[in-house]
Design an enzyme around this catalytic site. Structure first.
Site, PDB file in Angstrom:
ATOM      1  N   LYS A  70       0.837  -1.204   0.000  1.00  0.00           N
ATOM      2  CA  LYS A  70       0.000   0.000   0.000  1.00  0.00           C
ATOM      3  C   LYS A  70       0.873   1.254   0.000  1.00  0.00           C
ATOM      4  O   LYS A  70       1.862   1.342   0.727  1.00  0.00           O
ATOM      5  CB  LYS A  70      -0.917  -0.009   1.224  1.00  0.00           C
ATOM      6  CG  LYS A  70      -1.867   1.172   1.304  1.00  0.00           C
ATOM      7  CD  LYS A  70      -2.755   1.038   2.529  1.00  0.00           C
ATOM      8  CE  LYS A  70      -3.705   2.211   2.689  1.00  0.00           C
ATOM      9  NZ  LYS A  70      -4.607   2.018   3.831  1.00  0.00           N
ATOM     10  N   SER A 140      -9.404   2.687   2.153  1.00  0.00           N
ATOM     11  CA  SER A 140      -8.076   3.156   1.747  1.00  0.00           C
ATOM     12  C   SER A 140      -7.141   2.061   1.262  1.00  0.00           C
ATOM     13  O   SER A 140      -6.184   2.343   0.560  1.00  0.00           O
ATOM     14  CB  SER A 140      -7.423   3.943   2.880  1.00  0.00           C
ATOM     15  OG  SER A 140      -7.042   3.111   3.939  1.00  0.00           O
ATOM     16  N   SER A 164     -10.237   0.083   6.944  1.00  0.00           N
ATOM     17  CA  SER A 164      -9.489   0.289   5.709  1.00  0.00           C
ATOM     18  C   SER A 164      -8.952  -0.980   5.072  1.00  0.00           C
ATOM     19  O   SER A 164      -8.543  -0.956   3.912  1.00  0.00           O
ATOM     20  CB  SER A 164      -8.322   1.247   5.954  1.00  0.00           C
ATOM     21  OG  SER A 164      -8.797   2.512   6.330  1.00  0.00           O
TER      22      SER A 164
END
Length: 178
Positions: A70, A140, A164
Protein backbone atom coordinates in the site's frame (compact mmCIF):
# COMPACT_ATOMS: atom_id res chain seq x y z
CA UNK A 1 -19.78 -15.09 -7.45
CA UNK A 2 -20.61 -17.07 -10.57
CA UNK A 3 -21.56 -13.96 -12.49
CA UNK A 4 -18.34 -12.12 -11.60
CA UNK A 5 -16.40 -10.62 -14.50
CA UNK A 6 -13.03 -11.97 -15.65
CA UNK A 7 -11.35 -9.26 -13.60
CA UNK A 8 -12.28 -11.20 -10.43
CA UNK A 9 -9.96 -14.18 -10.18
CA UNK A 10 -8.29 -14.28 -6.76
CA UNK A 11 -4.90 -15.96 -6.57
CA UNK A 12 -4.55 -17.89 -3.34
CA UNK A 13 -1.31 -18.16 -1.44
CA UNK A 14 -1.97 -21.90 -1.25
CA UNK A 15 -1.87 -22.07 -5.06
CA UNK A 16 1.40 -20.10 -5.16
CA UNK A 17 2.99 -22.44 -2.61
CA UNK A 18 1.69 -25.56 -4.39
CA UNK A 19 3.18 -24.36 -7.67
CA UNK A 20 6.55 -24.02 -5.94
CA UNK A 21 8.16 -21.95 -8.69
CA UNK A 22 8.98 -18.32 -7.79
CA UNK A 23 9.92 -17.44 -11.38
CA UNK A 24 6.60 -18.79 -12.64
CA UNK A 25 4.78 -16.81 -9.93
CA UNK A 26 6.50 -13.58 -11.00
CA UNK A 27 5.62 -14.30 -14.62
CA UNK A 28 2.00 -15.04 -13.64
CA UNK A 29 1.79 -11.78 -11.66
CA UNK A 30 3.16 -9.76 -14.56
CA UNK A 31 0.86 -11.41 -17.11
CA UNK A 32 -2.22 -10.86 -14.95
CA UNK A 33 -1.18 -7.24 -14.35
CA UNK A 34 -1.01 -6.61 -18.10
CA UNK A 35 -4.33 -8.38 -18.63
CA UNK A 36 -6.54 -6.75 -15.99
CA UNK A 37 -4.95 -3.72 -14.38
CA UNK A 38 -6.01 -1.37 -17.19
CA UNK A 39 -9.57 -2.04 -15.95
CA UNK A 40 -8.90 -2.50 -12.21
CA UNK A 41 -6.30 0.27 -11.65
CA UNK A 42 -4.92 -1.28 -8.46
CA UNK A 43 -1.34 -0.03 -8.81
CA UNK A 44 0.39 3.30 -8.38
CA UNK A 45 3.52 1.73 -9.81
CA UNK A 46 5.05 -1.66 -10.37
CA UNK A 47 8.63 -2.44 -9.52
CA UNK A 48 9.17 -6.05 -10.56
CA UNK A 49 11.88 -7.40 -8.31
CA UNK A 50 13.94 -10.51 -8.15
CA UNK A 51 14.16 -12.30 -4.82
CA UNK A 52 17.60 -12.69 -3.36
CA UNK A 53 19.04 -9.35 -4.42
CA UNK A 54 20.25 -8.70 -0.88
CA UNK A 55 23.28 -10.56 0.58
CA UNK A 56 22.44 -13.60 2.70
CA UNK A 57 18.90 -13.86 1.31
CA UNK A 58 17.10 -17.09 2.16
CA UNK A 59 13.93 -17.95 0.23
CA UNK A 60 11.70 -18.25 3.32
CA UNK A 61 8.41 -20.14 3.64
CA UNK A 62 6.59 -17.85 1.19
CA UNK A 63 8.99 -18.90 -1.56
CA UNK A 64 9.01 -15.74 -3.67
CA UNK A 65 5.31 -14.86 -3.35
CA UNK A 66 4.63 -11.56 -5.18
CA UNK A 67 3.53 -8.88 -2.67
CA UNK A 68 1.71 -5.58 -3.19
CA UNK A 69 2.55 -2.72 -0.81
CA UNK A 70 0.00 0.00 0.00
CA UNK A 71 1.29 3.44 -0.95
CA UNK A 72 1.43 4.66 2.65
CA UNK A 73 4.08 2.06 3.53
CA UNK A 74 7.74 2.63 2.68
CA UNK A 75 9.32 0.34 0.10
CA UNK A 76 13.05 0.95 -0.37
CA UNK A 77 13.83 2.72 -3.64
CA UNK A 78 10.21 3.69 -4.34
CA UNK A 79 8.51 6.99 -3.42
CA UNK A 80 5.71 6.88 -0.83
CA UNK A 81 3.16 9.33 -2.21
CA UNK A 82 0.22 8.43 0.05
CA UNK A 83 -2.24 8.85 -2.80
CA UNK A 84 -1.72 12.62 -2.77
CA UNK A 85 -0.61 15.18 -5.32
CA UNK A 86 1.00 16.99 -2.38
CA UNK A 87 3.62 14.20 -2.33
CA UNK A 88 4.08 13.94 -6.09
CA UNK A 89 7.76 14.84 -5.75
CA UNK A 90 8.47 12.61 -2.74
CA UNK A 91 11.93 11.05 -2.95
CA UNK A 92 12.29 7.27 -2.94
CA UNK A 93 12.23 5.65 0.50
CA UNK A 94 15.72 4.88 1.76
CA UNK A 95 14.65 1.69 3.51
CA UNK A 96 11.73 -0.67 3.85
CA UNK A 97 9.11 -0.22 6.55
CA UNK A 98 9.36 -2.88 9.25
CA UNK A 99 6.32 -4.73 7.86
CA UNK A 100 7.95 -4.98 4.40
CA UNK A 101 11.17 -6.23 5.98
CA UNK A 102 9.20 -8.90 7.85
CA UNK A 103 7.42 -10.06 4.68
CA UNK A 104 10.73 -10.14 2.79
CA UNK A 105 12.26 -12.30 5.54
CA UNK A 106 9.33 -14.66 5.14
CA UNK A 107 10.12 -14.92 1.44
CA UNK A 108 7.63 -12.48 -0.15
CA UNK A 109 8.88 -10.30 -3.01
CA UNK A 110 7.41 -6.78 -3.29
CA UNK A 111 6.38 -6.02 -6.86
CA UNK A 112 5.02 -2.49 -6.47
CA UNK A 113 2.85 0.05 -4.68
CA UNK A 114 -0.93 -0.24 -4.58
CA UNK A 115 -3.42 2.62 -4.73
CA UNK A 116 -4.67 4.21 -1.51
CA UNK A 117 -7.16 6.94 -0.79
CA UNK A 118 -5.41 10.26 -0.17
CA UNK A 119 -3.41 9.90 3.06
CA UNK A 120 -5.39 6.70 3.72
CA UNK A 121 -8.39 8.79 4.67
CA UNK A 122 -10.78 10.35 2.15
CA UNK A 123 -10.61 11.17 -1.58
CA UNK A 124 -10.93 7.74 -3.18
CA UNK A 125 -8.42 6.65 -5.78
CA UNK A 126 -9.18 5.32 -9.27
CA UNK A 127 -9.29 1.63 -8.29
CA UNK A 128 -12.29 -0.40 -9.43
CA UNK A 129 -13.79 -3.41 -7.68
CA UNK A 130 -12.72 -6.51 -9.67
CA UNK A 131 -15.76 -8.48 -8.45
CA UNK A 132 -18.26 -5.74 -9.30
CA UNK A 133 -16.69 -3.03 -11.48
CA UNK A 134 -19.64 -0.68 -10.99
CA UNK A 135 -19.29 -0.78 -7.21
CA UNK A 136 -16.75 0.71 -4.83
CA UNK A 137 -13.71 -1.39 -3.93
CA UNK A 138 -13.97 -0.13 -0.33
CA UNK A 139 -11.67 2.07 1.74
CA UNK A 140 -8.08 3.16 1.75
CA UNK A 141 -6.56 -0.28 1.08
CA UNK A 142 -8.68 -0.68 -2.05
CA UNK A 143 -5.67 -1.09 -4.34
CA UNK A 144 -4.27 -3.90 -2.19
CA UNK A 145 -7.61 -5.73 -2.03
CA UNK A 146 -8.24 -5.27 -5.75
CA UNK A 147 -4.74 -6.53 -6.64
CA UNK A 148 -5.39 -9.76 -4.71
CA UNK A 149 -9.00 -10.13 -5.89
CA UNK A 150 -8.00 -9.72 -9.53
CA UNK A 151 -5.23 -12.31 -9.20
CA UNK A 152 -2.32 -9.94 -9.75
CA UNK A 153 -0.67 -11.00 -6.46
CA UNK A 154 -1.52 -13.56 -3.78
CA UNK A 155 -0.61 -11.14 -0.95
CA UNK A 156 -0.77 -7.40 -0.32
CA UNK A 157 -0.12 -5.08 2.60
CA UNK A 158 -2.90 -2.74 3.69
CA UNK A 159 -3.32 -0.53 6.74
CA UNK A 160 -6.30 -0.83 9.06
CA UNK A 161 -7.60 2.49 10.39
CA UNK A 162 -11.41 2.61 10.27
CA UNK A 163 -12.18 -0.52 8.27
CA UNK A 164 -9.49 0.29 5.71
CA UNK A 165 -8.51 -3.37 5.23
CA UNK A 166 -11.62 -5.30 6.16
CA UNK A 167 -14.06 -3.34 3.97
CA UNK A 168 -12.00 -3.46 0.75
CA UNK A 169 -11.31 -7.17 1.24
CA UNK A 170 -14.99 -7.90 1.88
CA UNK A 171 -16.19 -5.71 -1.00
CA UNK A 172 -13.69 -7.31 -3.40
CA UNK A 173 -14.41 -10.87 -2.23
CA UNK A 174 -11.10 -11.81 -0.57
CA UNK A 175 -9.89 -12.48 2.98
CA UNK A 176 -8.05 -10.03 5.22
CA UNK A 177 -6.28 -10.00 8.52
CA UNK A 178 -5.44 -6.99 10.63
Amino acid sequence: MNDAPDTWRPWSLRDHLAEGDPAASRARAEARFREVDPQVLAWVGREPAEPGDEPGHEPGPLAGAPLGVKDVVDLAGVPTRCGSALRADAPPATEDAAIVTAWRRAGAVPVGKTVTTEFAYFSPGPTRNPARPGHTPGGSSSGSAAAVASGQVPLAIGAQTAGSVTRPAAYCGVASSS
